[in-house]
Motif scaffolding. Structure first.
Motif, short mmCIF file in Angstrom:
data_model
loop_
_atom_site.label_atom_id
_atom_site.label_comp_id
_atom_site.label_asym_id
_atom_site.label_seq_id
_atom_site.Cartn_x
_atom_site.Cartn_y
_atom_site.Cartn_z
N ASN A 57 0.81 -1.20 -0.15
CA ASN A 57 -0.14 0.28 -0.19
C ASN A 57 1.00 1.08 0.40
O ASN A 57 1.19 1.68 0.95
CB ASN A 57 -0.94 -0.02 1.43
CG ASN A 57 -1.79 1.65 1.31
OD1 ASN A 57 -2.12 2.09 0.17
ND2 ASN A 57 -2.52 1.32 2.67
N ALA B 277 0.29 4.69 2.34
CA ALA B 277 0.25 4.23 3.77
C ALA B 277 1.49 5.16 4.05
O ALA B 277 2.36 4.77 3.95
CB ALA B 277 -0.50 3.55 4.44
N PRO B 278 1.81 5.60 4.69
CA PRO B 278 0.10 6.83 6.22
C PRO B 278 0.02 7.64 5.34
O PRO B 278 0.96 8.61 4.41
CB PRO B 278 0.49 6.53 7.23
CG PRO B 278 2.64 7.37 6.93
CD PRO B 278 2.86 6.11 5.92
N ASP C 37 7.46 -3.79 4.92
CA ASP C 37 6.47 -4.59 3.99
C ASP C 37 7.16 -4.79 2.67
O ASP C 37 6.18 -5.11 1.95
CB ASP C 37 5.02 -3.66 4.90
CG ASP C 37 4.93 -1.77 4.05
OD1 ASP C 37 6.25 -1.75 3.84
OD2 ASP C 37 4.19 -1.83 4.02
N ASN D 3 7.38 1.16 5.35
CA ASN D 3 6.94 0.57 5.66
C ASN D 3 7.40 -0.47 7.42
O ASN D 3 7.22 -0.86 7.20
CB ASN D 3 5.35 0.96 6.01
CG ASN D 3 4.74 1.90 4.79
OD1 ASN D 3 5.14 3.12 5.30
ND2 ASN D 3 4.33 1.19 4.34
N ILE E 89 6.58 -2.01 9.86
CA ILE E 89 5.42 -3.13 10.90
C ILE E 89 5.61 -3.61 11.94
O ILE E 89 4.81 -4.31 12.56
CB ILE E 89 5.22 -3.98 9.41
CG1 ILE E 89 6.26 -4.94 8.91
CG2 ILE E 89 3.98 -2.74 8.27
CD1 ILE E 89 4.84 -5.78 7.85
N TRP F 73 1.48 -3.00 12.51
CA TRP F 73 0.41 -2.87 11.66
C TRP F 73 -0.04 -3.20 10.33
O TRP F 73 1.45 -3.97 9.61
CB TRP F 73 1.14 -1.56 11.17
CG TRP F 73 0.82 -0.35 10.27
CD1 TRP F 73 -0.26 -0.67 9.88
CD2 TRP F 73 1.11 0.87 9.40
NE1 TRP F 73 -0.89 0.98 8.81
CE2 TRP F 73 0.26 1.22 8.55
CE3 TRP F 73 2.79 1.23 9.15
CZ2 TRP F 73 0.74 2.47 8.07
CZ3 TRP F 73 3.17 2.95 8.73
CH2 TRP F 73 1.76 3.24 8.14
N THR G 163 -0.44 -3.15 6.61
CA THR G 163 -0.77 -2.58 5.89
C THR G 163 -0.75 -2.87 4.31
O THR G 163 -0.53 -2.54 3.21
CB THR G 163 0.90 -1.91 5.17
OG1 THR G 163 2.05 -2.78 5.05
CG2 THR G 163 0.87 -0.87 6.87
N ALA H 21 -4.96 -3.41 2.62
CA ALA H 21 -4.85 -2.58 4.09
C ALA H 21 -5.77 -2.67 5.34
O ALA H 21 -6.88 -2.16 4.84
CB ALA H 21 -4.13 -0.87 3.93
N ASP I 51 -4.80 3.04 7.52
CA ASP I 51 -3.78 2.98 6.58
C ASP I 51 -2.84 4.33 7.64
O ASP I 51 -1.94 4.71 7.82
CB ASP I 51 -4.60 4.58 5.49
CG ASP I 51 -5.42 5.20 7.30
OD1 ASP I 51 -5.19 5.84 7.27
OD2 ASP I 51 -5.46 6.50 5.76
N PRO J 28 -0.95 2.41 11.78
CA PRO J 28 -0.63 1.37 12.66
C PRO J 28 -1.83 1.20 13.92
O PRO J 28 -0.57 2.07 15.42
CB PRO J 28 1.02 1.42 12.56
CG PRO J 28 1.05 3.11 12.88
CD PRO J 28 0.26 3.28 12.03
#
Length: 269
Positions: free
Chosen positions: A42, A45-46, A112, A119, A121, A183, A185, A192, A195, A197
């Motif tokens: 994704n 994100a964020p 991720d 991100n 995670i 999180w 995602t 996800a 968007d 955590p």
């Protein structure tokens, strides 16, 4: 004030130990050869306002002046797969950026993806078998076994030649990991969850039999990375000789009734 080292000096002085081992074991090959980009599932994100120019300048200045030793101590990248222990329908590829603290203890930040926009995670800590056996019984149930991940060929060190990869993973045989995902995602077949955590951390687990990983997840990784997991499995078969029975191998067995066998050496304790 201490004069900051140049980026070139930092790079040379802090060359990760695994990179040095790769160059020694496979001369003429780059430690980064063959690594394919794995963007986050994704990329949006964020949410948030795009960085302003002054923010970027401040970040670059801080990077040049500050001692970022904890981050620069990251010395290897593991690519594998996780399933959530209390939610076995939640499967994902996990990109681990790790620091080997000593021969028996490793700590990892989980992303991720492996690109700049990936991100954070989750986190994973890895213990040797002797350290794991010293844990209280109630604590041991949070630590997943690693032998299937290694012997099946699913766990890889992207970009590392096979001889060095096998040597590094040999050191992880009989080890255990404690992993919390913070999180979601996006995971196999699902977008996800949020968007940001939010929500409680999820305890991740390892696969321990063929057929537990969802169809397509492993194949997609192999196509992207240009690797052959089945071939890695064959190359690592002799590591079964040093495999001990592990706790946690059967913890999710009832949740995967269609799972079949495992490589020789993967046994429940």
């Amino acid at each position: 004030m201490r004069k900051p080292q140049s980026r070139e000096v930092l790079t040379t002085a802090r060359r990760p130990p695994l990179a040095i081992a790769v160059l020694l074991l496979a001369p003429g090959l780059s430690a980064g050869c063959g690594q394919a980009d794995a963007p986050p599932p994704n990329p949006g994100a964020p949410p948030g306002q795009e960085k302003k120019i002054d923010t970027r300048l401040l970040e670059k200045g801080a990077e040049a002046l500050q001692d970022l030793s904890p981050v620069r101590a990251i010395d290897h990248y593991l690519d594998g797969f996780h399933v959530m222990k209390d939610d076995p329908d939640h499967h994902m590829e996990a990109h681990h950026y790790c620091k080997g603290v000593n021969e028996e203890f490793t700590q990892c930040v989980i992303f991720d993806g492996n690109t700049r926009d990936a991100n954070i995670i989750g986190v994973e800590h890895i213990l040797s078998e002797p350290m794991f056996e010293r844990l209280p019984e109630d604590e041991k149930r949070r630590w997943h076994p690693h032998n299937y991940e290694i012997l099946s060929g699913q766990l890889t060190l992207p970009g590392v030649p096979a001889v060095a990869e096998k040597a590094a993973l040999r050191k992880k045989m009989n080890s255990y990991g404690k992993t919390w995902h913070l999180w979601d995602t996006g995971h196999a077949g699902r977008p996800a969850a949020h968007d940001l955590p939010v929500g409680a951390p999820l305890l991740a687990w390892s696969y321990n039999r063929d057929g537990e990983i969802p169809p397509g997840l492993l194949e997609a990784r192999d196509r992207r990375a240009g690797i052959d997991t089945a071939e890695k499995r064959r190359e690592r078969a002799d590591l079964a000789a040093i495999a001990n029975p592990q706790r946690g191998v059967d913890d999710l067995r009832s949740r995967f009734p269609n799972a079949t066998r495992a490589p020789e050496g993967v046994r429940a304790k």
